[in-house]
Design an enzyme around this catalytic site. Structure first.
Site, short mmCIF file in Angstrom:
data_model
loop_
_atom_site.label_atom_id
_atom_site.label_comp_id
_atom_site.label_asym_id
_atom_site.label_seq_id
_atom_site.Cartn_x
_atom_site.Cartn_y
_atom_site.Cartn_z
N CYS A 172 -30.91 55.28 -131.48
CA CYS A 172 -31.48 54.14 -130.38
C CYS A 172 -31.44 52.72 -131.35
CB CYS A 172 -32.30 54.53 -129.62
SG CYS A 172 -33.66 52.90 -129.23
N ASP B 288 -31.03 59.33 -130.04
CA ASP B 288 -30.53 59.85 -128.92
C ASP B 288 -29.40 61.00 -128.32
OD1 ASP B 288 -31.90 57.89 -127.43
OD2 ASP B 288 -29.98 56.10 -127.96
N GLU C 147 -6.85 68.17 -129.42
CA GLU C 147 -7.34 68.66 -129.76
C GLU C 147 -8.93 69.02 -129.83
OE1 GLU C 147 -8.09 72.03 -132.76
OE2 GLU C 147 -8.40 69.58 -133.53
N LEU C 148 -9.25 70.05 -129.31
CA LEU C 148 -11.30 70.60 -129.17
C LEU C 148 -11.41 70.06 -130.27
CD1 LEU C 148 -10.94 73.07 -127.05
CD2 LEU C 148 -11.46 71.06 -126.28
N HIS D 177 -26.16 53.02 -125.43
CA HIS D 177 -25.61 54.16 -124.33
C HIS D 177 -24.84 53.35 -124.26
CE1 HIS D 177 -29.61 56.09 -124.76
NE2 HIS D 177 -29.77 55.26 -124.22
N GLU D 178 -24.56 51.77 -123.66
CA GLU D 178 -23.64 51.32 -122.88
C GLU D 178 -22.54 50.84 -124.31
OE1 GLU D 178 -26.62 50.41 -122.32
OE2 GLU D 178 -27.31 50.66 -121.17
#
Length: 146
Positions: free
Chosen positions: A50, A57, A73-74, A91-92
């Site tokens: 943050c 966060d 690809e995972l 966050h945004e």
């Protein structure tokens, strides 16, 4: 975006923990099918710092998309989420950056990204970005609105 994919479809790459650009993380060439498919990937392994409080966060991230030519690809997706661990990002901004990167990388028919941020001050925050309405072929009777 250039595509240096080899015959197996690997070659496009997305960001990794070493900080490569979006154009440098593995995606896979999709095997064509006659039906649309909806891919959903969920992770709780996305963290950042943050920029206002200096605390960690922890995000719950859900990626839903209808691929066109490429699928993520995972392991690369996991590595990409880890690129945020040492970054101060709100966050945004986190949600917008992830959405923009995945949209650029995958160029899907449809994409929705949902980011659930940790509760703060008794408030919960969910951020959603999507390319438009879900294609009709992917909607079930419960989600169709008149």
């Amino acid at each position: 975006m250039s595509d240096d994919a080899d015959s197996e479809g690997a070659g496009r790459r997305s960001p990794s923990k070493d900080g490569e650009a979006v154009a440098d993380v593995p995606v896979l060439r999709r095997v064509a099918t006659e039906t649309d498919g909806l891919l959903t990937i969920e992770t709780s392994d996305a963290t950042a710092w943050c920029p206002y409080e200096g605390t960690a966060d922890y995000y719950e991230v859900t990626l839903e998309y209808c691929p066109d030519e490429y699928v993520v690809e995972l392991m690369s997706y996991r590595d990409y989420m880890q690129t945020f661990r040492d970054r101060e990002i709100g966050h945004e901004e986190f949600a917008a950056e992830v959405y923009d990167d995945l949209l650029t990388l995958l160029d899907p028919e449809w994409l929705r990204l949902t980011v659930e941020a940790p509760p703060r001050y008794g408030l919960e925050l969910t951020l959603r970005h999507q390319t438009g309405p879900k294609p009709a072929s992917l909607q079930d009777a419960a989600t169709v609105t008149q």
